[in-house]
Motif scaffolding. Structure first.
Motif, mmCIF file in Angstrom:
data_model
loop_
_atom_site.group_PDB
_atom_site.id
_atom_site.type_symbol
_atom_site.label_atom_id
_atom_site.label_comp_id
_atom_site.label_asym_id
_atom_site.label_seq_id
_atom_site.Cartn_x
_atom_site.Cartn_y
_atom_site.Cartn_z
ATOM 1 N N MET A 1 25.525 47.015 23.824
ATOM 2 C CA MET A 1 25.362 46.013 24.886
ATOM 3 C C MET A 1 26.434 46.173 25.952
ATOM 4 S SD MET A 1 22.941 43.994 25.161
ATOM 5 C CE MET A 1 22.551 43.197 26.685
ATOM 6 N N VAL B 1 27.849 48.868 26.827
ATOM 7 C CA VAL B 1 27.562 50.053 27.644
ATOM 8 C C VAL B 1 26.650 49.656 28.795
ATOM 9 C CG1 VAL B 1 26.576 52.359 27.620
ATOM 10 C CG2 VAL B 1 27.779 51.522 25.617
ATOM 11 N N ILE B 2 25.651 48.834 28.495
ATOM 12 C CA ILE B 2 24.711 48.405 29.532
ATOM 13 C C ILE B 2 25.429 47.574 30.585
ATOM 14 C CG2 ILE B 2 22.759 46.845 29.923
ATOM 15 C CD1 ILE B 2 21.493 48.053 27.443
ATOM 16 N N ILE C 1 27.382 49.852 32.826
ATOM 17 C CA ILE C 1 26.539 50.581 33.774
ATOM 18 C C ILE C 1 26.119 49.667 34.921
ATOM 19 C CG2 ILE C 1 24.266 51.650 34.038
ATOM 20 C CD1 ILE C 1 24.692 52.683 31.130
ATOM 21 N N GLU C 2 25.770 48.430 34.561
ATOM 22 C CA GLU C 2 25.336 47.488 35.602
ATOM 23 C C GLU C 2 26.498 47.112 36.523
ATOM 24 O OE1 GLU C 2 23.337 44.074 34.122
ATOM 25 O OE2 GLU C 2 21.681 45.224 33.300
ATOM 26 N N ILE D 1 22.420 42.829 37.578
ATOM 27 C CA ILE D 1 22.080 43.733 38.677
ATOM 28 C C ILE D 1 20.711 43.385 39.263
ATOM 29 C CG2 ILE D 1 20.999 45.500 37.221
ATOM 30 C CD1 ILE D 1 23.397 46.616 39.807
ATOM 31 N N ARG D 2 19.882 42.651 38.501
ATOM 32 C CA ARG D 2 18.525 42.318 38.949
ATOM 33 C C ARG D 2 18.478 41.056 39.797
ATOM 34 N NH1 ARG D 2 18.482 44.595 34.209
ATOM 35 N NH2 ARG D 2 19.415 42.754 33.337
ATOM 36 N N ILE E 1 20.264 52.715 23.249
ATOM 37 C CA ILE E 1 21.118 51.530 23.411
ATOM 38 C C ILE E 1 20.300 50.367 23.955
ATOM 39 C CG2 ILE E 1 23.101 50.591 24.640
ATOM 40 C CD1 ILE E 1 23.977 52.558 22.596
ATOM 41 N N GLY E 2 19.408 50.660 24.906
ATOM 42 C CA GLY E 2 18.592 49.599 25.484
ATOM 43 C C GLY E 2 18.207 49.970 26.893
ATOM 44 N N MET E 3 17.589 49.020 27.583
ATOM 45 C CA MET E 3 17.127 49.299 28.936
ATOM 46 C C MET E 3 17.874 48.452 29.966
ATOM 47 S SD MET E 3 13.063 50.029 28.727
ATOM 48 C CE MET E 3 13.035 50.733 30.370
ATOM 49 N N THR E 4 17.933 48.969 31.173
ATOM 50 C CA THR E 4 18.491 48.232 32.284
ATOM 51 C C THR E 4 17.879 48.817 33.558
ATOM 52 O OG1 THR E 4 20.510 47.568 33.405
ATOM 53 C CG2 THR E 4 20.542 49.709 32.381
ATOM 54 N N GLN E 5 18.466 48.474 34.700
ATOM 55 C CA GLN E 5 17.974 49.028 35.956
ATOM 56 C C GLN E 5 19.160 49.517 36.764
ATOM 57 O OE1 GLN E 5 15.930 45.565 37.427
ATOM 58 N NE2 GLN E 5 13.962 46.286 36.667
ATOM 59 N N VAL F 1 19.045 53.599 28.335
ATOM 60 C CA VAL F 1 20.366 54.159 28.086
ATOM 61 C C VAL F 1 20.377 54.802 26.704
ATOM 62 C CG1 VAL F 1 22.816 53.652 27.972
ATOM 63 C CG2 VAL F 1 21.345 52.302 29.463
ATOM 64 N N LYS G 1 22.821 56.807 24.073
ATOM 65 C CA LYS G 1 24.202 57.189 23.772
ATOM 66 C C LYS G 1 24.183 58.472 22.956
ATOM 67 C CE LYS G 1 28.642 55.954 22.462
ATOM 68 N NZ LYS G 1 29.731 55.773 23.415
ATOM 69 N N ARG H 1 20.949 59.887 35.297
ATOM 70 C CA ARG H 1 22.397 60.080 35.341
ATOM 71 C C ARG H 1 22.911 60.608 34.009
ATOM 72 N NH1 ARG H 1 25.821 54.854 36.167
ATOM 73 N NH2 ARG H 1 24.324 54.462 37.819
ATOM 74 N N ASP I 1 26.470 60.507 32.137
ATOM 75 C CA ASP I 1 27.799 59.922 32.230
ATOM 76 C C ASP I 1 28.677 60.483 31.113
ATOM 77 O OD1 ASP I 1 30.069 58.265 32.206
ATOM 78 O OD2 ASP I 1 28.930 56.660 33.185
ATOM 79 N N VAL J 1 26.849 58.776 27.830
ATOM 80 C CA VAL J 1 25.493 58.247 27.830
ATOM 81 C C VAL J 1 24.623 59.009 28.822
ATOM 82 C CG1 VAL J 1 26.044 55.920 27.077
ATOM 83 C CG2 VAL J 1 25.996 56.434 29.508
ATOM 84 N N LEU K 1 21.062 58.459 31.101
ATOM 85 C CA LEU K 1 20.103 57.478 31.594
ATOM 86 C C LEU K 1 18.818 58.224 31.943
ATOM 87 C CD1 LEU K 1 22.144 55.167 33.991
ATOM 88 C CD2 LEU K 1 22.053 55.186 31.532
#
Lengths: 117, 206
Positions: free
Chosen positions: A1, A3-4, A7-8, A54-55, B9-13, B26, B28, B176, B178, B183, B185
């Motif tokens: 978590m 890490v996310i 990144i954000e 970030i959203r 790890i999970g998702m994001t934007q 993401v 790892k 990306r 990193d 990690v 992406l």
């Protein structure tokens, strides 16, 4: 978590969020036309924030020649050059959706007057 | 085939170069140790065996630990990569920078288990109408023909266990790499729940 979040947070901007719901703001939005890039200014009333991190987005409403227009901007977008606050508003709720059904004076938000100490 | 073991790890934007918000997953990459190099002379084919994620000593049997003697402490996940594109000596630690020049990847994972599901969810059957007294809602319908052959063919799609399958998603764009956080992406979704083990390979079809 974590890490996310890391990144954000890399792309999050702390220079734009200087306004609240009820404020009238000017959004300087970069628009690409073919090869050229220019800045478009959009002025309106902030009626809602949505999402988080970030959203996060902001809904800005204005009246354009008698037609209500709403634009949703991602707050952290690199395409936003800057955001200026034109007028602070005094509001008592987080979402001003009731404005949509009002016209004229009823659609106005009273100005926020901050007392100086 | 270039590839590594990773962990979802999970998702994001993230915003891309054009300022468009892109959905990313993401992954790892923890240290991938080269356990063994298999060769044509010895094994009949070329491959590289990678291991990742430390395993507790108390949970390791002696025969299992035997594979790792002289290389490293026993690892949880072992994956054989056929025809590994990169020269890697036994004991070498591979990191996410392997994907520095790769623009598309395939991701192999285990999809989320859905339990015992009906035909509509499991095989996208149409089902019947909900109203107007149809009495036929989520059933799978007929399963065979008539007196001939008077049986249901093997392999007929029916209700049953769904999910928890090995699933590959191909041609995901690498957004990306990193190296600091180790990690990767990739654009879009990959199979399985967060924290599950996935295999990231260089795209086969790009």
């Amino acid at each position: 978590m974590d890490v996310i979040k890391a990144i954000e947070s890399e792309q999050m901007r702390d220079d734009v969020l200087n306004f609240h719901v009820g404020d009238t703001i000017k959004v300087y939005f970069k628009i690409r036309e073919g090869e050229k890039e220019r800045v478009q200014v959009y002025e309106g009333l902030v009626i809602a924030f949505n999402n988080g991190g970030i959203r996060k987005t902001v809904t800005v409403r204005k009246n354009s020649y008698g037609v209500g227009v709403e634009r949703i901007f991602p707050v952290h977008s690199p395409r936003i050059e800057k955001i200026d606050v034109v007028r602070r508003g005094r509001v008592r709720r987080a979402k001003l959706y009731y404005i949509r059904g009002k016209v004229g004076k009823a659609a106005k938000v009273p100005e926020l007057i901050v007392k100086r100490r | 085939m270039l590839g590594l073991i990773g962990k979802k790890i999970g998702m994001t934007q993230v915003f891309d170069a054009n300022g468009i918000l892109t959905p990313v997953t993401v992954i790892k990459i923890e240290d991938n140790v080269v356990i063994e190099n298999r060769t044509v002379e010895k094994n009949g084919y070329n491959s590289c065996v990678l291991g990742s994620f430390d395993k507790k000593k108390s949970q390791t049997t002696k025969p299992y630990a035997g594979q790792f003697t002289d290389v490293c402490a026993p690892k949880k996940t072992l994956v054989e990569m056929r025809d590994f594109d990169k020269e890697a000596a036994v004991g070498e630690v591979l990191k996410v920078d392997v994907f520095n020049d790769v623009s598309f990847v395939d991701v192999v994972g285990t999809s989320k288990g859905k339990g015992f599901q009906g035909g509509m969810k499991r095989h996208n059957f149409a089902g019947g109408r909900a109203t107007h007294g149809s009495k036929f809602h989520r059933d799978i319908g007929g399963t065979a023909m008539s007196a001939s052959p008077s049986r249901t063919f093997k392999g007929k799609r029916m209700a049953g266990r769904m999910g928890a399958d090995k699933v590959t998603v191909q041609n995901l764009r690498v957004v990306r790499v990193d190296e600091e956080m180790q990690v990767l992406l990739v654009k879009g979704a990959i199979p399985g729940p967060a924290q599950s083990v996935v295999i990231v390979k260089k795209a086969k079809k790009k």
